[in-house]
Design a protein around this motif. Sequence first.
Motif, PDB file in Angstrom:
ATOM      1  N   PHE A   1       0.862  -1.177   0.000  1.00  0.00           N
ATOM      2  CA  PHE A   1       0.000   0.000   0.000  1.00  0.00           C
ATOM      3  C   PHE A   1       0.901   1.230   0.000  1.00  0.00           C
ATOM      4  O   PHE A   1       1.515   1.570   1.007  1.00  0.00           O
ATOM      5  CB  PHE A   1      -0.909  -0.024   1.232  1.00  0.00           C
ATOM      6  N   CYS A   2       1.004   1.879  -1.147  1.00  0.00           N
ATOM      7  CA  CYS A   2       1.771   3.127  -1.275  1.00  0.00           C
ATOM      8  C   CYS A   2       0.851   4.287  -0.912  1.00  0.00           C
ATOM      9  O   CYS A   2      -0.227   4.409  -1.485  1.00  0.00           O
ATOM     10  CB  CYS A   2       2.294   3.289  -2.700  1.00  0.00           C
ATOM     11  N   GLN A   3       1.295   5.141  -0.001  1.00  0.00           N
ATOM     12  CA  GLN A   3       0.380   6.148   0.526  1.00  0.00           C
ATOM     13  C   GLN A   3       0.218   7.379  -0.365  1.00  0.00           C
ATOM     14  O   GLN A   3      -0.447   8.343   0.029  1.00  0.00           O
ATOM     15  CB  GLN A   3       0.772   6.520   1.947  1.00  0.00           C
ATOM     16  N   ASN A   4       0.811   7.358  -1.552  1.00  0.00           N
ATOM     17  CA  ASN A   4       0.390   8.271  -2.616  1.00  0.00           C
ATOM     18  C   ASN A   4       0.846   7.697  -3.951  1.00  0.00           C
ATOM     19  O   ASN A   4       1.621   6.733  -4.010  1.00  0.00           O
ATOM     20  CB  ASN A   4       0.880   9.709  -2.389  1.00  0.00           C
ATOM     21  N   ASP A   5       0.345   8.255  -5.034  1.00  0.00           N
ATOM     22  CA  ASP A   5       0.596   7.678  -6.362  1.00  0.00           C
ATOM     23  C   ASP A   5       2.040   7.852  -6.816  1.00  0.00           C
ATOM     24  O   ASP A   5       2.575   7.015  -7.536  1.00  0.00           O
ATOM     25  CB  ASP A   5      -0.350   8.308  -7.386  1.00  0.00           C
ATOM     26  N   ARG A   6       2.685   8.939  -6.405  1.00  0.00           N
ATOM     27  CA  ARG A   6       4.072   9.130  -6.810  1.00  0.00           C
ATOM     28  C   ARG A   6       4.979   8.094  -6.142  1.00  0.00           C
ATOM     29  O   ARG A   6       5.939   7.617  -6.753  1.00  0.00           O
ATOM     30  CB  ARG A   6       4.519  10.553  -6.488  1.00  0.00           C
TER      31      ARG A   6
END
Length: 366
Positions: free
Chosen positions: A274-279
């Motif tokens: 789970f990456c906490q933002n798209d970048r």
Amino acid sequence: MSEPTDTLEATRRRKPAGKNPKGRVTMTDIARAAGCSQATVSFVLNDTPGIRLSQQTRERVIEAARALGYAPPAFSALRAPVAPFEGLDGVIGFAVDQLATSPEAVVAIEGARQASWNAGNVLLVAQTMGDAVMEPRAIAALTKRGISALIYMTIFTREISAPDYLYGLDIPVILLNCYTSDYAFPAVVPSEIAGGQSSTRHLIGHGHRRIATITGEPWMQAAQDRLKGYRRALATADIPFDPELVVEGDWSASAGYAATVKLLTLKDRPTAIFCQNDRTAIGCYEALKEAGLHIPQDISVVGYDDEEIARHLFPPLTTSILPHMAMGQWAIEQLEVPAPPGRGRYPITKLECPLVERESVAALAG
């Protein structure tokens, strides 16, 4: 919250930090030298109130700025008095601390514009940089043009100590992406805990139990709340929390790449991230592909923010929508609600961060 960062290639071939080619030291140069985000540099150098940063981080930024010879612009110590409201209808002011660092402010402004125009109102926008001298001048400029209400936005979700001049305005004030501890103004923020929980629960629903997360900078409320949501989803599913699966990032692609490389060295590596933002997810994708792993067959990935790039990654990224468009619309709608007599107390409204399912998540193999 996302921020502009170096590209992955630049990160891998990083040169010693210094002035940019034009010889002018920028906050980006300082951020690179201090090993933090541009937003952190901005908050330290502007001494932004209400931001909790460690003394070590502050000293690192200041030391880097001095070493590079950074000279912040000098502002006059005189404050302009805030003009009284002149009572003209049909014009709404929108003050935001930063416009250029991320798309969220523009999206919120567009939501407010649409709702304003539907009611025949005009929106006037001012960028304040949160500066103690220039911000009241910017708001004074708006009030002199006869705004009938003010929307006050911060680019990073947080509690603020509202400046006195906001309390002194005799027009409605709406807080967007921020709130005060005294609940003196209507306020709207994203429901980040629920968003983090939904993202993690989506992976759990596909059979994953070894789920990692790459966070943003820990002083940011968005990073704190998304991590809380992640932990709540694990607890609800009776999955033990493993601190090895939590890697701190800074919202950038380069941090996502480095964090993913670190996660892949674990003896019992994750089956989902789970990456906490798209970048961050962009860097995660790059690291997984370099390791010869396929998304989502080998490892599933979820992002957050639903930036334009998310739908163009291969495979397209499952992510959550930051509801800034809806928040801007909500702010305008509150102006139609009668204010309570005297100084009211308003609950903080939290808007859902809907999950957009694309092709980066698959059921756990076997």
